[in-house]
Design a protein around this motif. Structure first.
Motif, PDB file in Angstrom:
ATOM      1  N   VAL A 121       0.849  -1.189   0.000  1.00 47.50           N
ATOM      2  CA  VAL A 121       0.000   0.000   0.000  1.00 47.50           C
ATOM      3  C   VAL A 121       0.888   1.244   0.000  1.00 47.50           C
ATOM      4  O   VAL A 121       1.752   1.401   0.861  1.00 47.50           O
ATOM      5  CB  VAL A 121      -0.941   0.022   1.222  1.00 47.50           C
ATOM      6  N   VAL A 122       0.677   2.107  -0.980  1.00 49.03           N
ATOM      7  CA  VAL A 122       1.492   3.309  -1.158  1.00 49.03           C
ATOM      8  C   VAL A 122       0.578   4.520  -1.287  1.00 49.03           C
ATOM      9  O   VAL A 122      -0.428   4.475  -1.994  1.00 49.03           O
ATOM     10  CB  VAL A 122       2.385   3.201  -2.413  1.00 49.03           C
ATOM     11  N   ARG A 123       0.954   5.599  -0.610  1.00 46.87           N
ATOM     12  CA  ARG A 123       0.243   6.882  -0.743  1.00 46.87           C
ATOM     13  C   ARG A 123       1.159   7.874  -1.439  1.00 46.87           C
ATOM     14  O   ARG A 123       2.354   7.945  -1.147  1.00 46.87           O
ATOM     15  CB  ARG A 123      -0.171   7.430   0.621  1.00 46.87           C
ATOM     16  N   VAL A 124       0.592   8.655  -2.356  1.00 43.24           N
ATOM     17  CA  VAL A 124       1.382   9.658  -3.062  1.00 43.24           C
ATOM     18  C   VAL A 124       0.595  10.956  -3.151  1.00 43.24           C
ATOM     19  O   VAL A 124      -0.615  10.953  -3.363  1.00 43.24           O
ATOM     20  CB  VAL A 124       1.785   9.155  -4.468  1.00 43.24           C
ATOM     21  N   GLY A 125       1.295  12.067  -2.926  1.00 44.12           N
ATOM     22  CA  GLY A 125       0.691  13.374  -3.108  1.00 44.12           C
ATOM     23  C   GLY A 125       0.728  13.763  -4.575  1.00 44.12           C
ATOM     24  O   GLY A 125       1.766  13.632  -5.232  1.00 44.12           O
ATOM     25  N   LEU A 126      -0.397  14.240  -5.080  1.00 40.50           N
ATOM     26  CA  LEU A 126      -0.489  14.607  -6.490  1.00 40.50           C
ATOM     27  C   LEU A 126      -0.437  16.109  -6.712  1.00 40.50           C
ATOM     28  O   LEU A 126      -0.581  16.576  -7.842  1.00 40.50           O
ATOM     29  CB  LEU A 126      -1.793  14.051  -7.083  1.00 40.50           C
ATOM     30  N   GLY A 127      -0.224  16.865  -5.637  1.00 42.32           N
ATOM     31  CA  GLY A 127      -0.164  18.307  -5.778  1.00 42.32           C
ATOM     32  C   GLY A 127      -1.544  18.938  -5.674  1.00 42.32           C
ATOM     33  O   GLY A 127      -2.527  18.305  -5.285  1.00 42.32           O
ATOM     34  N   THR A 128      -1.627  20.214  -6.038  1.00 43.63           N
ATOM     35  CA  THR A 128      -2.869  20.965  -5.944  1.00 43.63           C
ATOM     36  C   THR A 128      -3.615  20.905  -7.267  1.00 43.63           C
ATOM     37  O   THR A 128      -3.046  21.163  -8.326  1.00 43.63           O
ATOM     38  CB  THR A 128      -2.583  22.432  -5.584  1.00 43.63           C
ATOM     39  N   ALA A 129      -4.892  20.575  -7.191  1.00 40.93           N
ATOM     40  CA  ALA A 129      -5.714  20.500  -8.394  1.00 40.93           C
ATOM     41  C   ALA A 129      -5.874  21.881  -9.014  1.00 40.93           C
ATOM     42  O   ALA A 129      -6.005  22.887  -8.304  1.00 40.93           O
ATOM     43  CB  ALA A 129      -7.080  19.921  -8.051  1.00 40.93           C
ATOM     44  N   GLY A 160     -16.784  18.750 -15.273  1.00 40.09           N
ATOM     45  CA  GLY A 160     -15.815  19.330 -14.349  1.00 40.09           C
ATOM     46  C   GLY A 160     -14.424  19.004 -14.848  1.00 40.09           C
ATOM     47  O   GLY A 160     -14.053  17.826 -14.927  1.00 40.09           O
ATOM     48  N   CYS A 161     -13.653  20.005 -15.235  1.00 38.39           N
ATOM     49  CA  CYS A 161     -12.338  19.782 -15.825  1.00 38.39           C
ATOM     50  C   CYS A 161     -11.250  20.261 -14.872  1.00 38.39           C
ATOM     51  O   CYS A 161     -11.353  21.343 -14.291  1.00 38.39           O
ATOM     52  CB  CYS A 161     -12.226  20.513 -17.161  1.00 38.39           C
ATOM     53  N   VAL A 162     -10.200  19.471 -14.743  1.00 39.43           N
ATOM     54  CA  VAL A 162      -9.153  19.768 -13.776  1.00 39.43           C
ATOM     55  C   VAL A 162      -7.845  19.129 -14.239  1.00 39.43           C
ATOM     56  O   VAL A 162      -7.858  18.092 -14.905  1.00 39.43           O
ATOM     57  CB  VAL A 162      -9.553  19.250 -12.375  1.00 39.43           C
ATOM     58  N   ARG A 163      -6.748  19.767 -13.877  1.00 45.69           N
ATOM     59  CA  ARG A 163      -5.437  19.178 -14.140  1.00 45.69           C
ATOM     60  C   ARG A 163      -4.861  18.657 -12.838  1.00 45.69           C
ATOM     61  O   ARG A 163      -4.713  19.387 -11.863  1.00 45.69           O
ATOM     62  CB  ARG A 163      -4.486  20.190 -14.781  1.00 45.69           C
ATOM     63  N   GLY A 266      -6.760  22.317  -1.503  1.00 49.42           N
ATOM     64  CA  GLY A 266      -6.922  21.680  -2.805  1.00 49.42           C
ATOM     65  C   GLY A 266      -5.882  20.634  -3.116  1.00 49.42           C
ATOM     66  O   GLY A 266      -5.918  20.028  -4.192  1.00 49.42           O
ATOM     67  N   ALA A 267      -4.935  20.403  -2.189  1.00 50.84           N
ATOM     68  CA  ALA A 267      -3.925  19.355  -2.408  1.00 50.84           C
ATOM     69  C   ALA A 267      -4.586  17.983  -2.325  1.00 50.84           C
ATOM     70  O   ALA A 267      -5.436  17.735  -1.469  1.00 50.84           O
ATOM     71  CB  ALA A 267      -2.810  19.476  -1.383  1.00 50.84           C
ATOM     72  N   VAL A 268      -4.174  17.086  -3.211  1.00 48.28           N
ATOM     73  CA  VAL A 268      -4.824  15.786  -3.345  1.00 48.28           C
ATOM     74  C   VAL A 268      -3.798  14.679  -3.132  1.00 48.28           C
ATOM     75  O   VAL A 268      -2.673  14.753  -3.643  1.00 48.28           O
ATOM     76  CB  VAL A 268      -5.457  15.648  -4.745  1.00 48.28           C
TER      77      VAL A 268
END
Length: 292
Positions: A121-129, A160-163, A266-268
């Motif tokens: 099991v690994v968790r990773v931060g994807l930054g702010t949407a 809903g569009c997001v990067r 907004g960090a995911v």
């Protein structure tokens, strides 16, 4: 995870919810990550078969740098599942014994955490949407795209569009979850829509309750796939931004499920399992076809 069972290999293939990547380590690689090489390795008939290729770790002042490629040889800014796979590779191959590590990609810096070393099991931060049109790569005036009217596949959507590493277009469904057929039909129409000149990944979203979502994914390169880490995160972000779900949700996909957490800023972050598929060496004939 036992380091003494590791043996150097030309490649290692992993999967995360059925989303699979080949990791090529420059220490052992006999070729550069040129588009034609990536395409050959990822080819499901003449190569290993994969959704993409992870090349690294590359030299960095701190942390671990990697490049992510789609199966067609194009470079991908970032993949949620790819980042989790790469973090697991770093631990399994002995690059680090740390539970927390910094990963650097062209899209930015992510923190990866080994949550459970026994089950992968690994968790990773994807930054702010980033839900703005410039980040998503949409035509037209600068605007926020959390409720974007979109005509495609015979109906009007409120997209809903997001990067998040790469651009995503989330299409909420009110009545029932999508199936693979709907995902292929709608995904193909939206991904290639004139609004998105560089194409876009598509997620068909159904909100089960405030803690559970389900999605079907159509990627702009791979088409319909069983799962996407960044796609799950994008869907969770859009659902939360619209008030349909809480800041922590489980996202269910045909390939499995992940947990997505959304911070007040907004960090995911994305948490889920990673598993090895195989590791080995290039056959001489394939090795000769991989240039420079």
């Amino acid at each position: 995870m036992r380091q003494d069972t590791w043996h150097p290999a030309d490649f290692v293939k992993y999967e995360a919810l059925g989303n699979n990547y080949v990791v090529v380590d420059p220490r052992y690689a006999a070729f550069a990550p040129l588009p034609e090489n990536v395409r050959r390795v990822c080819d499901r008939n003449r190569g290993l078969g994969a959704d993409g290729l992870l090349y690294g770790p590359l030299p960095a002042a701190d942390g671990f740098r990697l490049l992510t490629f789609n199966a067609d040889g194009s470079e991908c800014g970032g993949s949620g599942n790819g980042l989790r796979i790469f973090a697991w590779y770093l631990r399994e191959s002995g690059h680090t014994e740390a539970d927390v590590m910094t990963l650097r990609t062209p899209s930015g810096t992510s923190t990866a955490t080994i949550v459970d070393a026994d089950s992968g099991v690994v968790r990773v931060g994807l930054g702010t949407a980033r839900p703005d049109s410039g980040a998503v790569g949409a035509r037209g005036p600068a605007r926020t795209m959390l409720r974007e009217p979109l005509d495609a596949a015979g109906r009007r959507w409120e997209a809903g569009c997001v990067r998040l590493g790469s651009p995503h277009c989330v299409l909420p469904l009110a009545d029932a979850p999508a199936d693979a057929g709907l995902a292929r039909r709608v995904g193909a129409a939206v991904s290639s829509h004139d609004l998105f000149p560089d194409r876009i990944n598509v997620e068909l979203l159904h909100v089960t309750d405030r803690e559970n979502l389900s999605i079907e994914v159509f990627e702009r390169v791979a088409g319909h796939v069983p799962a996407s880490g960044s796609g799950a995160a994008a869907a969770a972000y859009v659902a939360h931004a619209r008030g349909l779900s809480g800041p922590r949700v489980t996202v269910h996909m045909p390939g499995g499920r992940v947990t997505v957490d959304i911070g007040e800023d907004g960090a995911v972050s994305l948490t889920g399992e990673v598993g090895p598929v195989l590791r080995g060496h290039w056959a001489p004939r394939l090795a000769r076809s991989l240039s420079g």
